[in-house]
Scaffold this motif. Structure first.
Motif, short mmCIF file in Angstrom:
data_model
loop_
_atom_site.label_atom_id
_atom_site.label_comp_id
_atom_site.label_asym_id
_atom_site.label_seq_id
_atom_site.Cartn_x
_atom_site.Cartn_y
_atom_site.Cartn_z
N ARG A 1 -7.82 10.04 5.70
CA ARG A 1 -9.17 9.49 5.53
C ARG A 1 -9.57 9.53 4.05
O ARG A 1 -10.12 8.57 3.53
CB ARG A 1 -10.15 10.30 6.38
CG ARG A 1 -11.26 9.51 6.97
CD ARG A 1 -12.16 10.25 7.95
NE ARG A 1 -11.91 11.65 8.23
CZ ARG A 1 -11.22 12.10 9.29
NH1 ARG A 1 -10.70 11.28 10.15
NH2 ARG A 1 -11.06 13.40 9.47
N ALA A 2 -9.28 10.64 3.38
CA ALA A 2 -9.62 10.77 1.96
C ALA A 2 -8.83 9.79 1.10
O ALA A 2 -9.31 9.35 0.05
CB ALA A 2 -9.38 12.20 1.49
N LEU A 3 -7.62 9.43 1.55
CA LEU A 3 -6.79 8.47 0.82
C LEU A 3 -7.08 7.04 1.24
O LEU A 3 -6.47 6.10 0.74
CB LEU A 3 -5.30 8.78 1.06
CG LEU A 3 -4.77 10.08 0.47
CD1 LEU A 3 -3.38 10.39 1.02
CD2 LEU A 3 -4.76 10.02 -1.05
N ASP A 4 -8.00 6.89 2.18
CA ASP A 4 -8.38 5.57 2.72
C ASP A 4 -7.17 4.86 3.33
O ASP A 4 -6.94 3.68 3.07
CB ASP A 4 -9.05 4.71 1.65
CG ASP A 4 -9.82 3.54 2.26
OD1 ASP A 4 -10.29 3.67 3.41
OD2 ASP A 4 -9.94 2.51 1.59
N LEU A 5 -6.40 5.63 4.11
CA LEU A 5 -5.22 5.11 4.78
C LEU A 5 -5.29 5.46 6.26
O LEU A 5 -5.80 6.51 6.62
CB LEU A 5 -3.94 5.77 4.23
CG LEU A 5 -3.52 5.47 2.82
CD1 LEU A 5 -2.36 6.38 2.44
CD2 LEU A 5 -3.11 4.02 2.69
N PRO A 6 -4.72 4.61 7.11
CA PRO A 6 -4.58 5.01 8.51
C PRO A 6 -3.57 6.15 8.58
O PRO A 6 -2.56 6.14 7.85
CB PRO A 6 -4.05 3.77 9.22
CG PRO A 6 -4.01 2.68 8.21
CD PRO A 6 -4.25 3.27 6.86
N VAL A 7 -3.81 7.12 9.44
CA VAL A 7 -2.90 8.26 9.55
C VAL A 7 -1.49 7.78 9.91
O VAL A 7 -0.51 8.40 9.50
CB VAL A 7 -3.45 9.31 10.55
CG1 VAL A 7 -3.36 8.83 11.98
CG2 VAL A 7 -2.74 10.63 10.37
N GLN A 8 -1.38 6.66 10.61
CA GLN A 8 -0.07 6.12 10.97
C GLN A 8 0.77 5.82 9.74
O GLN A 8 1.99 5.93 9.78
CB GLN A 8 -0.21 4.83 11.79
CG GLN A 8 -0.87 5.02 13.11
CD GLN A 8 -2.39 4.85 13.04
OE1 GLN A 8 -3.02 5.17 12.04
NE2 GLN A 8 -2.97 4.36 14.12
N ASP A 9 0.13 5.45 8.64
CA ASP A 9 0.88 5.16 7.40
C ASP A 9 1.54 6.40 6.84
O ASP A 9 2.52 6.30 6.11
CB ASP A 9 -0.04 4.55 6.34
CG ASP A 9 -0.39 3.10 6.61
OD1 ASP A 9 0.04 2.55 7.67
OD2 ASP A 9 -1.09 2.50 5.78
N LEU A 10 1.01 7.57 7.18
CA LEU A 10 1.59 8.80 6.67
C LEU A 10 2.65 9.38 7.60
O LEU A 10 3.47 10.18 7.16
CB LEU A 10 0.48 9.84 6.44
CG LEU A 10 -0.56 9.48 5.39
CD1 LEU A 10 -1.62 10.56 5.29
CD2 LEU A 10 0.07 9.22 4.04
#
Length: 66
Positions: free
Chosen positions: A53-62
């Motif tokens: 969320r802090a990186l403004d990414l969907p968790v799926q991307d990580l």
């Protein structure tokens, strides 16, 4: 295979975000982020979601492989 900890580090670098800023924005301590990025911390999906969320990414991307 790229691990979530590598993806966190890469995303942070792409954004030019320091670990200190990511800690502030995610609510995860700077020390714990350092442990995660070095592979020494236990990474829960809840903490990964906060970081994403802090990186403004969907968790799926990580967590996605490929």
């Amino acid at each position: 295979m790229t691990l979530p900890l590598d993806r966190v580090r890469q995303a942070r670098a792409r954004l030019g975000m320091t670990r200190k800023l990511l800690a502030r924005d995610s609510g995860v301590s700077e020390r714990y982020l350092a442990q995660i990025e070095s592979g020494k911390g236990n990474l829960s999906i809840l903490l990964l979601a906060q970081v994403a969320r802090a990186l403004d990414l969907p968790v799926q991307d990580l967590v996605r492989d490929g």
